[in-house]
Enzyme design. Structure first.
Site, mmCIF file in Angstrom:
data_model
loop_
_atom_site.group_PDB
_atom_site.id
_atom_site.type_symbol
_atom_site.label_atom_id
_atom_site.label_comp_id
_atom_site.label_asym_id
_atom_site.label_seq_id
_atom_site.Cartn_x
_atom_site.Cartn_y
_atom_site.Cartn_z
ATOM 1 N N LYS A 1 -22.765 -37.197 43.756
ATOM 2 C CA LYS A 1 -22.693 -35.804 43.305
ATOM 3 C C LYS A 1 -22.586 -35.819 41.780
ATOM 4 O O LYS A 1 -21.653 -36.404 41.228
ATOM 5 C CB LYS A 1 -21.468 -35.133 43.933
ATOM 6 C CG LYS A 1 -21.249 -33.705 43.509
ATOM 7 C CD LYS A 1 -19.954 -33.173 44.115
ATOM 8 C CE LYS A 1 -19.612 -31.807 43.564
ATOM 9 N NZ LYS A 1 -18.199 -31.484 43.748
ATOM 10 N N ASP B 1 -44.652 -3.679 31.568
ATOM 11 C CA ASP B 1 -43.740 -2.554 31.325
ATOM 12 C C ASP B 1 -44.567 -1.313 31.014
ATOM 13 O O ASP B 1 -44.306 -0.213 31.523
ATOM 14 C CB ASP B 1 -42.852 -2.811 30.105
ATOM 15 C CG ASP B 1 -41.730 -3.789 30.399
ATOM 16 O OD1 ASP B 1 -41.337 -3.898 31.575
ATOM 17 O OD2 ASP B 1 -41.252 -4.443 29.458
ATOM 18 N N HIS C 1 -18.119 -35.051 37.087
ATOM 19 C CA HIS C 1 -18.102 -33.657 36.620
ATOM 20 C C HIS C 1 -17.924 -33.632 35.120
ATOM 21 O O HIS C 1 -16.900 -34.083 34.623
ATOM 22 C CB HIS C 1 -16.945 -32.880 37.261
ATOM 23 C CG HIS C 1 -16.931 -32.992 38.747
ATOM 24 N ND1 HIS C 1 -16.391 -34.060 39.393
ATOM 25 C CD2 HIS C 1 -17.426 -32.169 39.708
ATOM 26 C CE1 HIS C 1 -16.543 -33.897 40.702
ATOM 27 N NE2 HIS C 1 -17.168 -32.771 40.915
ATOM 28 N N LYS D 1 -38.711 -10.609 24.609
ATOM 29 C CA LYS D 1 -40.106 -10.170 24.759
ATOM 30 C C LYS D 1 -40.932 -10.454 23.505
ATOM 31 O O LYS D 1 -42.114 -10.771 23.607
ATOM 32 C CB LYS D 1 -40.148 -8.679 25.081
ATOM 33 C CG LYS D 1 -39.598 -8.399 26.458
ATOM 34 C CD LYS D 1 -39.637 -6.941 26.802
ATOM 35 C CE LYS D 1 -38.863 -6.748 28.090
ATOM 36 N NZ LYS D 1 -38.925 -5.422 28.627
HETATM 37 P P1 NAP Z 1 -34.671 -4.151 22.665
HETATM 38 O O1 NAP Z 1 -35.983 -4.754 22.310
HETATM 39 O O2 NAP Z 1 -33.428 -4.898 22.334
HETATM 40 O O3 NAP Z 1 -34.595 -2.721 21.920
HETATM 41 C C1 NAP Z 1 -33.449 -1.940 22.012
HETATM 42 C C2 NAP Z 1 -33.718 -0.591 21.368
HETATM 43 O O4 NAP Z 1 -32.568 0.212 21.582
HETATM 44 C C3 NAP Z 1 -33.944 -0.663 19.861
HETATM 45 O O5 NAP Z 1 -34.888 0.288 19.490
HETATM 46 C C4 NAP Z 1 -32.555 -0.307 19.313
HETATM 47 O O6 NAP Z 1 -32.596 0.269 18.023
HETATM 48 C C5 NAP Z 1 -32.119 0.718 20.316
HETATM 49 N N1 NAP Z 1 -30.672 0.873 20.347
HETATM 50 C C6 NAP Z 1 -29.766 -0.022 20.813
HETATM 51 N N2 NAP Z 1 -28.524 0.493 20.707
HETATM 52 C C7 NAP Z 1 -28.652 1.728 20.155
HETATM 53 C C8 NAP Z 1 -27.732 2.755 19.800
HETATM 54 N N3 NAP Z 1 -26.431 2.600 19.988
HETATM 55 N N4 NAP Z 1 -28.213 3.904 19.292
HETATM 56 C C9 NAP Z 1 -29.536 4.075 19.105
HETATM 57 N N5 NAP Z 1 -30.463 3.136 19.416
HETATM 58 C C10 NAP Z 1 -30.026 1.979 19.940
HETATM 59 O O7 NAP Z 1 -34.577 -3.773 24.211
HETATM 60 P P2 NAP Z 1 -35.773 -3.431 25.236
HETATM 61 O O8 NAP Z 1 -36.266 -4.682 25.864
HETATM 62 O O9 NAP Z 1 -36.742 -2.571 24.571
HETATM 63 O O10 NAP Z 1 -34.977 -2.635 26.381
HETATM 64 C C11 NAP Z 1 -34.521 -1.302 26.189
HETATM 65 C C12 NAP Z 1 -34.094 -0.704 27.506
HETATM 66 O O11 NAP Z 1 -35.164 -0.679 28.442
HETATM 67 C C13 NAP Z 1 -32.973 -1.457 28.211
HETATM 68 O O12 NAP Z 1 -31.976 -0.556 28.582
HETATM 69 C C14 NAP Z 1 -33.596 -2.031 29.464
HETATM 70 O O13 NAP Z 1 -32.710 -2.073 30.561
HETATM 71 C C15 NAP Z 1 -34.691 -1.045 29.733
HETATM 72 N N6 NAP Z 1 -35.790 -1.662 30.492
HETATM 73 C C16 NAP Z 1 -36.263 -0.967 31.561
HETATM 74 C C17 NAP Z 1 -37.299 -1.503 32.287
HETATM 75 C C18 NAP Z 1 -37.791 -0.773 33.487
HETATM 76 O O14 NAP Z 1 -38.694 -1.283 34.132
HETATM 77 N N7 NAP Z 1 -37.245 0.367 33.780
HETATM 78 C C19 NAP Z 1 -37.896 -2.705 31.929
HETATM 79 C C20 NAP Z 1 -37.389 -3.365 30.837
HETATM 80 C C21 NAP Z 1 -36.334 -2.834 30.119
HETATM 81 P P3 NAP Z 1 -32.537 -0.622 16.684
HETATM 82 O O15 NAP Z 1 -33.957 -1.005 16.388
HETATM 83 O O16 NAP Z 1 -31.958 0.287 15.694
HETATM 84 O O17 NAP Z 1 -31.664 -1.809 17.003
#
Ligand code: NAP
Length: 520
Positions: free
Chosen positions: A163, A358, A136, A317
């Site tokens: 193991k 997406d 381990h 992504k």
């Molecule tokens: P990401 O690339 O990290 O982007 C996050 C975004 O949120 C950025 O625009 C960021 O702004 C903004 N943000 C974060 N905290 C914030 C705050 N406190 N106030 C204002 N803006 C804020 O993430 P992502 O991959 O796009 O994912 C975003 C969301 O989509 C997640 O919640 C995820 O669970 C959801 N999602 C849903 C699906 C679905 O199928 N439903 C699929 C994938 C993801 P800044 O540029 O200023 O940092």
């Protein structure tokens, strides 16, 4: 060999209470094949003796783990070996002793041989225990040469099985540990190989796919003997333990963190319903471009080659698209427009193709809930909050379907850059409630568990008749969705989009529609 040996589920018992016999019953009822008695943690030797003297309903592994390898035994080796002898005479089953201890003393090996098959036959002809030699590493997963050297040396010892346990920093380590299965295959020796910690879950969940001898799983949450151990129920129902074979095609979701992802549940249930030989696991990969690149490198080697489909989530992504560009991977036109890849598909030549489901998933969910948006004669007005991976994809697909899109993002530079790329508008974050729109999309992570009291849009800006898509799906009903419903909006929750984007991935990987399965 193509078919997996049946891989044993081993349930550790680490507490003296409730009564050991009832814990054994619970382990068997949950689906364990063997029970490991962790005498170092149980502490109550008399209770262990009483259990071993009683009616035995499954084979036992007897383990008295020393502290240096993660156990609770702090006494000397002479006392420990005497205890192994005393309890070992009451079995037979399996006795686990550390390789380091075994190698330290010929005297100890001779004593262990009194109760294990490694020694001379028992004078009274009683069957002896099988020896498990274990190692381990609590600090990490050493480099491949070091792992191979140590495991090769262990496999040369006269133990019934070996193991080999390390600690995973991320899923790349997990794949490197799974690579070791090939070494045991060549030596035709049974092996348990796993990496501890949340990042090592793939080693535990996929043991059957690599023909490993066994894997450890807790009877119930709280009963783990090591960090990252799943429960028996998770192995059997979530990770399709009974359906795993050496031919199983492997899938996973790359992210950091990724333990909250619903994708394993969704894809494994769908493959089970379709009778597909495949398993889908979470793959936490360090949140940097270098971490992503290193993991993808592993997908061209040994165990990693078994992965034929990968979902990509936060924060990888954009790393994925860069990796594909630098490594001559194929990128779909939609993923290029989105600047983000959420799906990787293994190509016939062993490389990877990147796509973005997406975006398509969001449009499928919007068109289903608000069909008038897709059919109206005037262009619809959409406000997209966020400029990250998801927001980019949704904004791109809305532009493609004729929407007049405006991007609002906390960091204005990113909003401006994205708007320029897509040929749409952008405006400062503070102005988001002031712009009238037919469709509002939250593409930020605001409102996601645990900060589920937050909302990215003031309730006062919501108008009856607007459609509101919140891409956040944990919790299933966000504050934005609650407030939008109360304001008379058409609401589209993140789960609808999740199901639609997963359906797109499923089509890519299996060439058929995803069967309807729940994601509760
Ligand atoms: P990401 O690339 O990290 O982007 C996050 C975004 O949120 C950025 O625009 C960021 O702004 C903004 N943000 C974060 N905290 C914030 C705050 N406190 N106030 C204002 N803006 C804020 O993430 P992502 O991959 O796009 O994912 C975003 C969301 O989509 C997640 O919640 C995820 O669970 C959801 N999602 C849903 C699906 C679905 O199928 N439903 C699929 C994938 C993801 P800044 O540029 O200023 O940092």
């Amino acid at each position: 060999m193509t078919q997996a040996r049946s891989t044993q589920i081993i349930a550790p018992i680490v507490h003296a209470q409730p009564a050991l016999a009832s814990q054994v019953d619970a382990a068997i009822a949950a689906g364990a094949d063997l029970v490991e008695l962790r005498v170092d943690r149980i502490g109550d030797v008399a209770a262990v003796e009483a259990l071993l003297r009683g009616l035995r309903r499954c084979p036992f592994i007897l383990t008295i783990r020393r502290a240096e390898e993660g156990g609770a035994w702090n006494d000397d080796d002479a006392t420990r070996v005497a205890l192994y002898e005393r309890l070992g005479l009451l079995m037979p089953g399996y006795i686990d002793i550390e390789y380091a201890t075994w190698m330290r003393s010929a005297n100890l090996r001779q004593k262990i041989g009194l109760v294990c098959e490694t020694g001379d036959a028992d004078p009274a002809g009683r069957p002896k225990n099988k020896l498990i030699l274990s190692h381990h590493d609590q600090r990490g997963t050493p480099n491949d040469a070091e792992n191979i050297g140590l495991l090769s040396a262990m496999l040369e010892q006269p133990a019934a099985m070996v193991k080999f346990v390390t600690t995973a920093r991320d899923a790349s380590d997990a794949l490197r540990v799974l690579n070791l299965a090939g070494l045991a295959d060549k030596a035709e020796r049974p092996l348990i190989a796993l990496a501890m910690g949340e990042a090592g879950l793939a080693t535990r969940a996929l043991a059957g796919c690599f023909g490993l001898w066994g894997g450890f799983a807790a009877i119930e949450p709280g009963g783990e003997s090591a960090p990252g151990q799943p429960t028996i129920a998770e192995l059997r129902s979530l990770y399709r333990w009974n359906a795993q074979t050496r031919r199983s095609r492997l899938f996973g979701v790359i992210g950091w963190p990724v333990s909250h992802s619903k994708s394993p549940r969704l894809h494994n249930a769908a493959m089970a319903a379709d009778g597909i030989d495949g398993v889908y696991v979470p793959l936490p990969v360090e949140p940097t471009q270098a971490g992503f690149d290193w993991f993808m490198g592993q997908t061209f080697i040994s165990a990693g080659r078994r992965f034929v489909g990968l979902s990509v989530t936060i924060p990888h992504k954009e790393h994925a698209i860069q990796w594909l560009e630098r490594n001559a991977g194929e990128i779909s036109p939609l993923a290029t427009r989105c600047g983000a890849v959420n799906t990787l598909v293994r190509t016939p030549d062993g490389g990877w193709l990147g796509d973005n489901t997406d975006a398509g998933g969001a449009w499928t969910a919007i068109a289903a809930a608000a069909p008038s948006l897709a059919t109206r004669s005037q262009r619809f007005r959409a406000s997209v909050l966020g400029a990250g991976g998801v927001a980019r994809g949704v904004a791109a697909v809305l532009v493609e379907h004729g929407g007049r899109v405006c991007i609002f993002n906390r960091t204005p530079d990113r909003a401006e850059r994205l708007a320029l790329e897509l040929g749409c508008d952008w405006a400062p974050w503070e102005e988001r409630p002031n712009r009238p729109c037919d469709l509002l999309v939250n593409g930020t992570s605001v409102g996601m568990t645990p900060a589920d009291q937050d909302t990215p849009f003031p309730a006062t800006g919501l108008r009856s008749g607007m459609a509101v898509l919140d891409t956040v799906y944990t919790p299933p009903e966000t504050r934005l969705i609650r407030e939008a419903r109360a304001a008379g909006c058409v609401v589209i929750g993140g789960t609808a989009m999740l199901l639609a984007q997963a359906g797109g991935q499923y089509c890519h990987w299996h060439g058929r529609e995803m069967p309807g399965v729940g994601v509760a």
